[in-house]
Design a protein around this motif. Structure first.
Motif, PDB file in Angstrom:
ATOM      1  N   LEU A 372       0.832  -1.206   0.000  1.00 42.51           N
ATOM      2  CA  LEU A 372       0.000   0.000   0.000  1.00 42.51           C
ATOM      3  C   LEU A 372       0.866   1.256   0.000  1.00 42.51           C
ATOM      4  CD1 LEU A 372      -2.753   1.375   0.191  1.00 42.51           C
ATOM      5  CD2 LEU A 372      -2.615   1.138   2.692  1.00 42.51           C
ATOM      6  N   SER A 373       1.867   1.289   0.871  1.00 41.59           N
ATOM      7  CA  SER A 373       2.738   2.465   0.919  1.00 41.59           C
ATOM      8  C   SER A 373       3.554   2.592  -0.360  1.00 41.59           C
ATOM      9  CB  SER A 373       3.665   2.397   2.137  1.00 41.59           C
ATOM     10  OG  SER A 373       4.547   1.297   2.045  1.00 41.59           O
ATOM     11  N   GLY A 374       3.962   1.454  -0.944  1.00 37.74           N
ATOM     12  CA  GLY A 374       4.671   1.506  -2.213  1.00 37.74           C
ATOM     13  C   GLY A 374       3.814   2.084  -3.318  1.00 37.74           C
ATOM     14  N   TRP A 375       2.563   1.638  -3.384  1.00 40.13           N
ATOM     15  CA  TRP A 375       1.632   2.136  -4.402  1.00 40.13           C
ATOM     16  C   TRP A 375       1.362   3.621  -4.215  1.00 40.13           C
ATOM     17  CZ3 TRP A 375      -3.660   3.712  -3.888  1.00 40.13           C
ATOM     18  CH2 TRP A 375      -4.335   3.866  -5.107  1.00 40.13           C
ATOM     19  N   LEU A 376       1.134   4.036  -2.985  1.00 38.17           N
ATOM     20  CA  LEU A 376       0.859   5.441  -2.727  1.00 38.17           C
ATOM     21  C   LEU A 376       2.084   6.320  -2.971  1.00 38.17           C
ATOM     22  CD1 LEU A 376      -1.277   5.117   0.538  1.00 38.17           C
ATOM     23  CD2 LEU A 376      -2.089   5.813  -1.736  1.00 38.17           C
ATOM     24  N   SER A 377       3.277   5.790  -2.671  1.00 30.82           N
ATOM     25  CA  SER A 377       4.487   6.592  -2.889  1.00 30.82           C
ATOM     26  C   SER A 377       4.745   6.827  -4.373  1.00 30.82           C
ATOM     27  CB  SER A 377       5.691   5.919  -2.237  1.00 30.82           C
ATOM     28  OG  SER A 377       6.058   4.738  -2.922  1.00 30.82           O
ATOM     29  N   ASP A 378       4.257   5.915  -5.242  1.00 28.69           N
ATOM     30  CA  ASP A 378       4.368   6.151  -6.685  1.00 28.69           C
ATOM     31  C   ASP A 378       3.639   7.423  -7.085  1.00 28.69           C
ATOM     32  OD1 ASP A 378       5.880   3.892  -7.261  1.00 28.69           O
ATOM     33  OD2 ASP A 378       4.119   2.617  -7.502  1.00 28.69           O
ATOM     34  N   ARG A 379       2.606   7.766  -6.355  1.00 27.70           N
ATOM     35  CA  ARG A 379       1.782   8.915  -6.691  1.00 27.70           C
ATOM     36  C   ARG A 379       2.156  10.179  -5.923  1.00 27.70           C
ATOM     37  NH1 ARG A 379       0.121   4.423  -8.000  1.00 27.70           N
ATOM     38  NH2 ARG A 379      -1.494   4.042  -9.553  1.00 27.70           N
ATOM     39  N   PHE A 380       2.558  10.012  -4.668  1.00 26.74           N
ATOM     40  CA  PHE A 380       2.763  11.187  -3.822  1.00 26.74           C
ATOM     41  C   PHE A 380       4.205  11.371  -3.362  1.00 26.74           C
ATOM     42  CE2 PHE A 380      -1.600   9.615  -3.060  1.00 26.74           C
ATOM     43  CZ  PHE A 380      -2.297  10.681  -3.609  1.00 26.74           C
ATOM     44  N   GLY A 381       5.101  10.487  -3.769  1.00 26.87           N
ATOM     45  CA  GLY A 381       6.486  10.593  -3.343  1.00 26.87           C
ATOM     46  C   GLY A 381       6.747   9.794  -2.078  1.00 26.87           C
ATOM     47  N   SER A 382       8.021   9.609  -1.765  1.00 27.78           N
ATOM     48  CA  SER A 382       8.409   8.695  -0.692  1.00 27.78           C
ATOM     49  C   SER A 382       8.581   9.370   0.660  1.00 27.78           C
ATOM     50  CB  SER A 382       9.734   8.004  -1.059  1.00 27.78           C
ATOM     51  OG  SER A 382      10.789   8.966  -1.110  1.00 27.78           O
ATOM     52  N   ARG A 383       8.803  10.689   0.690  1.00 25.10           N
ATOM     53  CA  ARG A 383       9.241  11.323   1.927  1.00 25.10           C
ATOM     54  C   ARG A 383       8.242  11.147   3.065  1.00 25.10           C
ATOM     55  NH1 ARG A 383      11.239  17.529   2.353  1.00 25.10           N
ATOM     56  NH2 ARG A 383       9.124  17.977   1.608  1.00 25.10           N
ATOM     57  N   GLY A 384       6.976  11.428   2.826  1.00 26.17           N
ATOM     58  CA  GLY A 384       5.974  11.347   3.881  1.00 26.17           C
ATOM     59  C   GLY A 384       5.806   9.943   4.414  1.00 26.17           C
ATOM     60  N   PHE A 385       5.819   8.957   3.516  1.00 31.69           N
ATOM     61  CA  PHE A 385       5.600   7.575   3.942  1.00 31.69           C
ATOM     62  C   PHE A 385       6.813   7.017   4.686  1.00 31.69           C
ATOM     63  CE2 PHE A 385       2.809   8.275   0.317  1.00 31.69           C
ATOM     64  CZ  PHE A 385       1.597   7.888   0.859  1.00 31.69           C
ATOM     65  N   ALA A 386       8.010   7.271   4.145  1.00 33.20           N
ATOM     66  CA  ALA A 386       9.216   6.762   4.802  1.00 33.20           C
ATOM     67  C   ALA A 386       9.403   7.422   6.176  1.00 33.20           C
ATOM     68  CB  ALA A 386      10.440   7.009   3.922  1.00 33.20           C
ATOM     69  N   THR A 387       9.181   8.736   6.240  1.00 33.89           N
ATOM     70  CA  THR A 387       9.320   9.431   7.527  1.00 33.89           C
ATOM     71  C   THR A 387       8.250   8.966   8.502  1.00 33.89           C
ATOM     72  OG1 THR A 387      10.199  11.365   6.351  1.00 33.89           O
ATOM     73  CG2 THR A 387       9.452  11.691   8.621  1.00 33.89           C
ATOM     74  N   GLY A 388       7.011   8.873   8.048  1.00 36.03           N
ATOM     75  CA  GLY A 388       5.932   8.400   8.910  1.00 36.03           C
ATOM     76  C   GLY A 388       6.158   6.982   9.389  1.00 36.03           C
ATOM     77  N   GLY A 389       6.725   6.132   8.521  1.00 30.89           N
ATOM     78  CA  GLY A 389       7.020   4.762   8.921  1.00 30.89           C
ATOM     79  C   GLY A 389       8.010   4.693  10.058  1.00 30.89           C
ATOM     80  N   MET A 390       9.045   5.541  10.006  1.00 31.61           N
ATOM     81  CA  MET A 390      10.028   5.537  11.085  1.00 31.61           C
ATOM     82  C   MET A 390       9.448   6.095  12.384  1.00 31.61           C
ATOM     83  SD  MET A 390      12.404   3.911   9.826  1.00 31.61           S
ATOM     84  CE  MET A 390      13.136   3.864  11.435  1.00 31.61           C
ATOM     85  N   LEU A 391       8.502   7.023  12.286  1.00 30.86           N
ATOM     86  CA  LEU A 391       7.872   7.541  13.496  1.00 30.86           C
ATOM     87  C   LEU A 391       6.969   6.481  14.139  1.00 30.86           C
ATOM     88  CD1 LEU A 391       7.024  11.188  12.368  1.00 30.86           C
ATOM     89  CD2 LEU A 391       8.885  10.419  13.871  1.00 30.86           C
ATOM     90  N   LEU A 392       6.285   5.684  13.320  1.00 33.02           N
ATOM     91  CA  LEU A 392       5.504   4.571  13.868  1.00 33.02           C
ATOM     92  C   LEU A 392       6.432   3.551  14.533  1.00 33.02           C
ATOM     93  CD1 LEU A 392       2.780   3.766  11.161  1.00 33.02           C
ATOM     94  CD2 LEU A 392       2.484   4.898  13.370  1.00 33.02           C
ATOM     95  N   THR A 393       7.581   3.296  13.895  1.00 34.15           N
ATOM     96  CA  THR A 393       8.550   2.374  14.479  1.00 34.15           C
ATOM     97  C   THR A 393       9.072   2.906  15.810  1.00 34.15           C
ATOM     98  OG1 THR A 393       9.207   1.695  12.244  1.00 34.15           O
ATOM     99  CG2 THR A 393      10.688   1.113  14.026  1.00 34.15           C
TER     100      THR A 393
END
Length: 586
Positions: A372-393
């Protein structure tokens, strides 16, 4: 840089998607064939990732059966190095060779070397299944075949991401990476479960399971994959760069692994002159490697790629992510096998399988969020998802630090799910951003560099986690264990001797699914104890209750350390800037 979602060199079979700058283009036969081929690459590379990750983790659960099968006691002082090499040798070899293999792939072709990796992996699996020796000879044969298997895995890991990047258009790469990495995580789970099941029947089945998959994958790759990336056979191989990097990283990783083993009267090996010399020699050789790469005309390690902001930020955050989570699986498995499962009535010999089962929520979180994050990052870029993922971690690690030794499983389940969601949200967008940022002719070496950086981070994490836990146990466990042994009826002299034994043996015993007290109490002492005392100290509750306070205090330090790494990784990820795809600049 402007966000452009299309690339004229790719076409889609669906008219709705076959647009460049909003203009519909006719669907050609070549575009339809390209659309079919990308799914062939995804399915084959996914099979390769699945096989390699199953094999990496199936060993973790099957080690007791394997060592019993070749008549080795892996906890004996003169044989514990066999345990270390069987467990980590595969990963050390893979991490060391990834950059070299990635560079070779840019010269000779990614598909060609990927196919070679499948064949080597399959051959080594057959050799492991047929291991003829017993005792020390059998252990050395297993280690040798595992190292060969690591070579095959190196070819697979260094090329699969580059092959996917070549085959998929930029606006679908995140989705492809997400699906591919699900297979890697799914393989980790299947390895944990499959190892527990197969080892019950026969230890050789643990290695046989990879053979039919390897044969199918090798044939399929040879028949169906074709070279679509940029290949330059006129480039020369950087011999000095390859040599200094391979030797330097190998020596450094081996020294770090031996640093967690006892040395003399010390609980760890960080004071061992060989470990110190190995770390120093490894760092010097890696420094020489960097100097060489700055001087040669065609370097193996493309330092110039670090001028690309997204490439640098992605690899830095990926390294920190690996340091934060690399040792997590080992620590959670030890927690479950050595403390929680026995306290809940499970036999020590059954705990490896159940530990794998109870770890599934983390895998489920990755399964849900990865594609899901891979599909969404194709459309909106990686920064928000990668950063948000590390904050969840980060949140997951802080919550783990609040748990008691005997936690309620629902709380543990939810925390593992949160960690899995965070890791899944980070992995595919970060990988896609790294690969999108580099020129096509350097995708092989970029893939190898990315994988090497992350694997090195994971191995460093395991060394750090084990060191923190062992040092904490060495400081806090002896007085607790001494009083516990005395109160159970163990004589004073024997209780003092047992309490001061290195905690490494107890940790590895719990990790392997043995009752550590059977390993710690000398047999001549044990047989002379009253039956009631024997039943007490060899029962399910005695060791977990003794070790829990000291172990959990040390574990919390590792979780806080991982939380700090996650914060820095989130900052590094945020600093990557806006979405960028090489070749689509204004």
């Amino acid at each position: 840089m402007p966000d452009k979602k299309t690339n004229p060199s790719f076409s889609q079979s669906s008219p709705a998607k076959n647009r460049v700058n909003g203009e519909k283009r006719p669907v050609t036969r070549a575009a339809q064939q390209s659309d079919k081929y990308k799914w062939v690459t995804l399915s084959n590379t996914t099979l390769g990732m699945l096989m390699a990750s199953i094999n990496a983790n199936i060993i973790m659960i099957s080690l007791p059966a394997i060592f019993r099968g070749i008549n080795i006691n892996p906890l004996a002082p003169d044989q514990i190095s066999y345990l270390l090499w069987v467990l980590m040798g595969y990963t050390v070899v893979t991490a060391t060779l990834l950059v070299s293999f990635g560079r070779l792939s840019d010269i000779f072709g990614r598909v060609r070397l990927y196919n070679l990796g499948f064949a080597i992996f399959t051959l080594s699996s057959i050799l492991l299944f047929l291991t003829p020796g017993q005792g020390s000879a059998g252990a050395l044969e297993l280690i040798g075949f595992r190292l060969l298997q690591g070579v095959g895995a190196g070819f697979l890991f260094s090329n699969s991401t580059a092959i996917l990047t070549d085959a998929f258009p930029p606006w679908e790469r995140g989705m492809a990476m997400g699906l591919n990495q699900i297979a890697f995580v799914g393989g980790s789970l299947l390895g944990l479960l499959g190892g527990g099941v197969l080892a019950v029947f026969h230890w050789r089945l643990v290695f046989l399971i990879s053979v039919p998959v390897g044969i199918l994958g090798t044939a399929w790759a040879y028949l169906k994959l074709r070279e679509t990336g940029a290949v330059n056979e006129r480039q020369r191989i950087d011999l000095w760069g390859n040599a200094t990097f391979a030797v330097g990283l190998t020596v450094l990783l081996i020294a770090l692994n031996y640093g967690i083993m006892p040395y003399g009267t010390s609980q760890t090996g960080w004071g061992n002159p060989l470990v110190i010399a190995g770390i120093a020699a490894g760092l010097v050789l890696l420094a020489v490697f960097l100097w060489v790469e700055l001087k040669v005309s065609e370097p193996m390690f493309r330092l110039s790629l670090f001028r690309i902001r997204i490439f640098t930020a992605g690899n830095l955050s990926g390294f920190l992510y690996s340091v934060a989570r690399g040792g997590l699986m080992f620590m959670l498995v030890i927690w479950l096998q050595g403390i929680w499962l026995p306290l809940h009535g499970y036999n020590f010999e059954d705990t490896p399988l159940w530990a794998g089962i109870y770890m599934t929520p983390m895998m489920a979180g990755f399964f849900l969020m990865g594609p899901l994050s891979g599909w969404l990052s194709d459309r909106f870029g990686s920064r928000g998802f990668a950063t948000g993922g590390m904050l969840l971690t980060l949140a997951g690690f802080l919550l783990l630090a609040t748990l008691p030794a005997n936690f309620p499983y629902l709380t543990f389940l939810l925390i593992l799910l949160l960690l899995g969601l965070g890791m899944g949200m980070f992995a595919a967008p970060n990988t896609t951003a790294i690969m999108n940022s580099v020129p096509p002719e350097y995708r092989g070496v970029a893939s190898g560099m990315r994988a090497t950086i992350q694997n090195t981070g994971a191995l460093l994490s395991m060394s750090l986690f084990f060191t923190i836990v062992i040092m904490g146990l060495a400081a806090k466990l002896p007085p607790i264990m001494y009083q516990g042994l005395l109160s159970s009826g163990i004589p004073v002299a024997e209780a003092r001797q047992i309490a001061n034994l290195p905690p490494t043996g107890a940790l590895f015993a719990a990790f392997l699914g043995y009752n550590p007290m059977e390993q710690l109490i000398p047999q001549q002492v044990l047989v002379n104890l009253p039956v009631a005392t024997q039943n007490l100290v060899l029962g399910k509750d005695f060791f977990p209750s003794l070790i829990a306070p000291a172990f959990i205090a040390s574990m919390r330090l590792t979780f806080y350390f991982s939380a700090v790494m996650s914060v820095v990784a989130a900052v590094a990820s945020f600093m990557r800037g806006e979405k960028y795809i090489h070749g689509q600049e204004d």
